[in-house]
Design an enzyme around this catalytic site. Structure first.
Site, PDB file in Angstrom:
ATOM      1  CB  ILE A  19      -0.933   0.008   1.224  1.00 34.92           C
ATOM      2  CG1 ILE A  19      -1.846  -1.222   1.205  1.00 34.92           C
ATOM      3  CG2 ILE A  19      -1.744   1.297   1.258  1.00 34.92           C
ATOM      4  CD1 ILE A  19      -2.768  -1.330  -0.006  1.00 34.92           C
ATOM      5  CE  LYS A  20       4.174   3.924  -5.391  1.00 28.77           C
ATOM      6  NZ  LYS A  20       4.157   4.466  -6.758  1.00 28.77           N
ATOM      7  CB  VAL A  21       1.267   5.755   2.764  1.00 31.83           C
ATOM      8  CG1 VAL A  21       0.829   6.920   3.636  1.00 31.83           C
ATOM      9  CG2 VAL A  21       0.348   4.554   2.958  1.00 31.83           C
TER      10      VAL A  21
END
Length: 332
Positions: free
Chosen positions: A129-131
């Protein structure tokens, strides 16, 4: 892994349905790439420019624009995850990244909620998951990693952001160890490179300062912090490594950042250029004194790196938000 001796990986910074169904498999089988990344700009190009999604769009009529976007994105991410699963299962990266809604960048709670929902909906263990690395993003990164979800910290421009990510991941690791977790989830810190040079080179030419080096030296400075942190489940990832124009070789930002225990996520054309000329490549020697002297000299010539980093972060977030809005407007 592209180079086992260096523990250096090439990840493909490109996702599109027909590519995933075709050429992507060959790149994995030939051990050229062992993971992939996506972002709103990549999905914009795919969803709005490729005919591969026409049938799905028809089937999804009646749903909201964001529901259509997520359905298309999740299908692509699942397809990539399935193809990369054998690499993941043998410990050779094998990740595919998907970014949370960029408009959630200043809302940790909503970022965590969406990250968990996407991870569950995709249903593969090799998803990251890219944050974005904002203040609220650091909180979200820690929370997601603490729950066993792999994290790609994105839009890293400064050493300050790098330290924020490392602190978040270190705290998450402590939580996981206290829980008795034996296999820690993985995290990468995505350091953006070429945007520094595109922003500063014209200014640097006027003062006869070396060009096309700020992004590389800044990436090395952040990389060194990550290496010194000794977090076994965290690696440096060099992003934004494509080249605009003909002044530099297409694979310039791969060759100049060929560092141990690192990842380079690059556009498909950049990867192909590197593979075609990789026999000429050699590992890069990192010297702390060179990095320090470079930035001292840059400062002495009137370049405020923190201001530049802040501007690039704002521009990066704005670009992702604009791409996201354009996708949603087209999918209505």
């Amino acid at each position: 892994m592209y180079n086992n001796d260096l523990k250096f990986s090439l990840w493909c910074d490109f996702v599109e349905r027909s590519f995933l169904e075709g050429e992507f498999s060959a790149l994995i089988e030939k051990n050229i790439v062992n993971a992939a990344t996506s972002n709103p700009s990549i999905f914009k190009s795919a969803f709005l420019g490729s005919p591969a999604y026409a049938e799905d769009k028809v089937k999804l009529q009646g749903k909201s624009a964001k529901e259509i976007y997520e359905a298309l994105a999740i299908t692509d991410i699942q397809l990539a995850a399935k193809k990369l699963l054998p690499s993941y299962e043998k410990g050779d990266d094998g990740f595919i990244s998907i970014e949370v809604d960029p408009f959630l960048c200043d809302d940790a709670e909503a970022t965590v909620e969406e990250g968990k929902r996407l991870f569950k909906a995709i249903g593969y263990p090799n998803v990251m998951i890219k944050v974005p690395a904002t203040e609220e993003g650091f909180i979200a990164m820690e929370a997601l990693l603490s729950e066993g979800i792999n994290v790609n910290a994105t839009l890293i421009f400064s050493d300050i952001q790098t330290k924020g990510c490392l602190e978040a991941f270190s705290r998450a690791n402590e939580t996981l160890v206290q829980k008795g977790t034996k296999k820690l989830p993985k995290a990468v810190i995505s350091i953006f490179v070429s945007r520094f040079d595109r922003k500063l080179d014209e200014q640097l030419k006027k003062i006869d300062f070396v060009t096309s080096r700020v992004g590389i030296m800044n990436a090395m400075r952040c990389y060194e912090l990550i290496q010194k942190a000794h977090l076994s489940n965290v690696r440096a990832l060099f992003a934004s490594t494509g080249v605009k124009g003909d002044a530099l070789s297409p694979d310039y930002y791969i060759k100049e950042l060929l560092l141990e225990n690192s990842i380079n996520t690059a556009p498909l054309g950049t990867i192909k250029a590197f593979i075609a000329s990789s026999k000429e490549s050699a590992p890069i020697e990192l010297r702390s004194d060179w990095i320090e002297n470079f930035f001292n000299s840059l400062s002495a010539n009137g370049i405020d790196m923190q201001l530049v980093c802040d501007e690039l972060m704002d521009e990066g977030l704005s670009a992702f938000k604009e791409a996201f809005v354009e996708i949603l407007n087209e999918l209505k």
